[in-house]
Design a protein around this motif. Structure first.
Motif, PDB file in Angstrom:
ATOM      1  N   TYR A 133       9.621   4.165   5.901  1.00  0.00           N
ATOM      2  CA  TYR A 133      10.069   5.119   5.279  1.00  0.00           C
ATOM      3  C   TYR A 133       9.683   7.098   5.206  1.00  0.00           C
ATOM      4  O   TYR A 133       8.477   6.604   4.943  1.00  0.00           O
ATOM      5  CB  TYR A 133      11.594   4.962   4.438  1.00  0.00           C
ATOM      6  CG  TYR A 133      12.113   3.656   4.179  1.00  0.00           C
ATOM      7  CD1 TYR A 133      13.370   3.935   4.861  1.00  0.00           C
ATOM      8  CD2 TYR A 133      12.030   2.600   3.864  1.00  0.00           C
ATOM      9  CE1 TYR A 133      14.467   3.052   5.238  1.00  0.00           C
ATOM     10  CE2 TYR A 133      13.040   1.431   4.382  1.00  0.00           C
ATOM     11  CZ  TYR A 133      14.278   1.884   5.075  1.00  0.00           C
ATOM     12  OH  TYR A 133      14.847   0.188   5.354  1.00  0.00           O
ATOM     13  N   SER A 177       9.262   0.960   0.948  1.00  0.00           N
ATOM     14  CA  SER A 177      10.520   0.077   1.117  1.00  0.00           C
ATOM     15  C   SER A 177      11.153  -0.056  -0.930  1.00  0.00           C
ATOM     16  O   SER A 177       9.982  -0.698  -1.396  1.00  0.00           O
ATOM     17  CB  SER A 177      10.783  -0.779   1.799  1.00  0.00           C
ATOM     18  OG  SER A 177      12.346  -1.437   1.559  1.00  0.00           O
ATOM     19  N   SER A 206      12.312   5.922   9.426  1.00  0.00           N
ATOM     20  CA  SER A 206      13.332   6.243   9.541  1.00  0.00           C
ATOM     21  C   SER A 206      13.985   7.191   8.039  1.00  0.00           C
ATOM     22  O   SER A 206      12.979   6.968   6.912  1.00  0.00           O
ATOM     23  CB  SER A 206      14.242   5.041   8.197  1.00  0.00           C
ATOM     24  OG  SER A 206      15.675   4.858   8.159  1.00  0.00           O
ATOM     25  N   ASP A 245      13.924  -4.182   6.773  1.00  0.00           N
ATOM     26  CA  ASP A 245      14.061  -3.006   7.805  1.00  0.00           C
ATOM     27  C   ASP A 245      14.547  -2.892   9.195  1.00  0.00           C
ATOM     28  O   ASP A 245      14.295  -3.181  10.000  1.00  0.00           O
ATOM     29  CB  ASP A 245      11.782  -3.364   8.052  1.00  0.00           C
ATOM     30  CG  ASP A 245      11.201  -2.339   6.875  1.00  0.00           C
ATOM     31  OD1 ASP A 245      11.985  -1.764   6.154  1.00  0.00           O
ATOM     32  OD2 ASP A 245       9.559  -2.351   7.111  1.00  0.00           O
ATOM     33  N   ASP A 251      18.762  -1.974  10.625  1.00  0.00           N
ATOM     34  CA  ASP A 251      20.010  -1.381  10.732  1.00  0.00           C
ATOM     35  C   ASP A 251      21.167  -2.171  10.629  1.00  0.00           C
ATOM     36  O   ASP A 251      20.634  -2.977  11.355  1.00  0.00           O
ATOM     37  CB  ASP A 251      20.001   0.323  11.271  1.00  0.00           C
ATOM     38  CG  ASP A 251      18.597   1.033  11.173  1.00  0.00           C
ATOM     39  OD1 ASP A 251      18.216   1.141   9.597  1.00  0.00           O
ATOM     40  OD2 ASP A 251      18.174   1.188  11.703  1.00  0.00           O
ATOM     41  N   GLU A 265      23.645  -1.568  12.284  1.00  0.00           N
ATOM     42  CA  GLU A 265      24.204  -1.372  13.216  1.00  0.00           C
ATOM     43  C   GLU A 265      23.555  -2.577  14.530  1.00  0.00           C
ATOM     44  O   GLU A 265      23.740  -2.745  15.433  1.00  0.00           O
ATOM     45  CB  GLU A 265      24.933  -0.121  14.355  1.00  0.00           C
ATOM     46  CG  GLU A 265      23.800   1.238  13.561  1.00  0.00           C
ATOM     47  CD  GLU A 265      23.038   1.352  12.724  1.00  0.00           C
ATOM     48  OE1 GLU A 265      23.641   0.804  11.740  1.00  0.00           O
ATOM     49  OE2 GLU A 265      22.406   2.513  12.347  1.00  0.00           O
ATOM     50  N   ASP A 266      22.313  -2.560  13.962  1.00  0.00           N
ATOM     51  CA  ASP A 266      20.592  -3.344  14.888  1.00  0.00           C
ATOM     52  C   ASP A 266      21.200  -4.853  15.223  1.00  0.00           C
ATOM     53  O   ASP A 266      21.056  -5.611  15.632  1.00  0.00           O
ATOM     54  CB  ASP A 266      19.528  -2.968  14.777  1.00  0.00           C
ATOM     55  CG  ASP A 266      19.471  -1.818  14.736  1.00  0.00           C
ATOM     56  OD1 ASP A 266      20.669  -0.861  16.078  1.00  0.00           O
ATOM     57  OD2 ASP A 266      19.118  -0.657  15.258  1.00  0.00           O
TER      58      ASP A 266
END
Lengths: 342, 139
Positions: A14, A45, A326, B97, B99, B101-102
């Motif tokens: 992140y 995280s 991200s 870690d 997403d 959508e993955d």
């Protein structure tokens, strides 16, 4: 002579942009980002802390060199964000990598230079023959008070070094430390955020100690700045190490490879170890590296490190961790850093 | 991974939670996770041996948790998966870690070491395995 047998890095995925933080506090993002030389910083995280980051870095170091973790005789974890006030991070890390029970272990704290202090301890154990391999780790999930200038740079990450004598990929030819009592930055017991002396952290803190340690190392070894192919200075922001290099007449190209702060922020105890790991990722046999850490309070540890012909490709290079990212909003960020009282 | 209050029960699980150590039956070649000291197929012919999982596998199935159990409120939505290890054993673990959508059944994952939960009011922190997609830096 003790040297680096294996190394591993880890940076959480992140990020928050300086721009996003500046927007919340009504500051000029461009001026702050330009002034600090930092674009964004890494954020752990919710389920990451100094122990998990250290463990991942240590596992990566073991993967790099392939030694049996049972041969590790010492584990030292340097951080100023150990999850427990009492109960070592080192025991959890040692257990998680399978190095227990026959080993020495402890946690170190020296602001941003606890990781390099751990490396020196492991060097001494290896050189004295007390252990075959020592594991030294520098990791932080550093804290900045909301609205404080520190908030733009306090980041998370770490690197682990397996120090030994056999099959070294880089020999640590010499180390030199410069230490004084300087009240530039501190955090009292029970306080959630550190305090600092603003500009006082510069010349009397960072510059005096990085200079003292580096010049001491050059005098001890007889090396000149020209002898070094790469230079890593502690990087609390993107500007200080560049200014230090300029004062020493070191060209920009030699320092840029190990300068990660502009992309990931200041990882405190992880800062110099991660910068050194980024250099080792690209260094060739015979090249010479100068690395000087700085820890507030204050001190600097300087190292002359020569790459051997055993150096090989890192399966998990620092660059990949830097590029894996991200982005978080400020709201998500304060949730990640558990700054919301519930 | 239920939250357990007993320190001793947490401590006893350290080898499986930290290093994925478990057992397998040499007679039929079945790998277990968590460890068993008896093979339900071979019964008295069981030959139980210790092993440590490599920590790689694939997602066998998953679900996204929106209504969490106590202590996981900040993490929603999070992914709970059944991971099939390369050795063959299946276990339930959080994916991190990743997403949403993955997410895909069959996606390759590898073990990582994370905080699971912590005791209230300064209690002990529970660490254990979670899984993360193998991609980019993990290749």
């Amino acid at each position: 002579m003790a040297g680096i047998v294996g190394y591993g890095a880890y940076i959480p995925r992140y990020r928050i942009k300086v721009e996003e933080i500046a927007h919340v506090w009504g500051k000029d993002a461009r001026a702050i980002s330009g002034g600090l030389g930092v674009k964004e910083k890494s954020v752990p995280s919710l389920d990451e802390d100094t122990i998990t980051i250290s463990t991942q870095a240590a596992r990566n170091a073991l993967e790099y060199c392939g030694i049996d973790p049972q041969k590790i005789g010492a584990v030292y974890v340097g951080s100023e964000s150990h999850p427990y006030a009492v109960k070592p991070s080192a025991t959890v890390v040692a257990e998680a990598i399978g190095a227990t029970p026959e080993l020495m272990a402890a946690d170190y704290e020296f602001a941003c230079k606890a990781g390099t202090a751990a490396m020196q301890t492991c060097m001494a154990f290896v050189d004295s023959g007390m252990v075959d391999y020592g594991l030294a780790i520098g990791t932080d999930t550093s804290q900045g008070r909301p609205g404080d200038p520190l908030e733009y740079t306090t980041a998370a990450g770490g690197a682990a070094y397996i120090i030994g004598k056999k099959d070294t990929v880089a020999d640590i030819e010499a180390t030199y430390s410069f230490t004084t009592d300087t009240p530039d930055f501190w955090r009292r017991e029970g306080e959630p955020y550190p305090s600092h002396g603003a500009r006082f952290t510069g010349e009397p803190g960072y510059f005096r100690h990085v200079r003292g340690a580096t010049e001491g190392l050059l005098e001890k070894t007889g090396y000149k700045f020209d002898d070094f192919d790469y230079v890593v200075f502690h990087q609390p922001n993107g500007k200080f190490p560049m200014r230090m290099a300029k004062k020493f007449g070191i060209p920009k190209e030699k320092i840029e490879v190990g300068l990660l702060t502009p992309m990931i922020g200041n990882t405190y105890s992880g800062s110099t170890p991660l910068g050194l790991a980024a250099v080792l990722d690209v260094a060739r046999p015979g090249q010479l590296i100068l690395a000087t850490s700085f820890g507030s309070g204050a001190g600097g540890d300087s190292f002359a490190i020569k790459v051997t012909d055993k150096i090989h490709k890192n399966p998990r290079p620092v660059k990949d961790y830097v590029e894996r990212r991200s982005y978080l909003t400020y709201g998500e960020y304060i949730k990640h850093r558990k700054k919301i009282r519930m | 991974m239920p939250h357990r209050k007993s320190l001793a029960s947490v401590w006893r699980r350290i080898p499986q939670r930290y290093r994925m150590e478990s057992t397998m039956c040499e007679t039929c070649g079945t790998y277990f996770f968590p460890p068993r000291n008896f093979c339900p197929t071979c019964r008295r012919k069981s030959k139980i041996k210790h092993y440590a999982a490599k920590g790689t596998g694939k997602v066998y199935s998953y679900t996204v948790i929106h209504v969490p159990q106590e202590g996981f409120e900040l993490e929603i939505p999070y992914v709970l998966a059944v991971v099939e290890l390369d050795e063959g054993a299946k276990l339930t673990a959080q994916l991190c870690d990743v997403d949403l959508e993955d997410l895909k059944i069959g996606m390759p994952v590898e073990v990582t070491f994370r905080r699971i939960s912590e005791g209230k009011g300064g209690g002990i922190i529970h660490y254990a395995y979670k899984f993360t997609p193998i991609s980019g830096q993990n290749k």
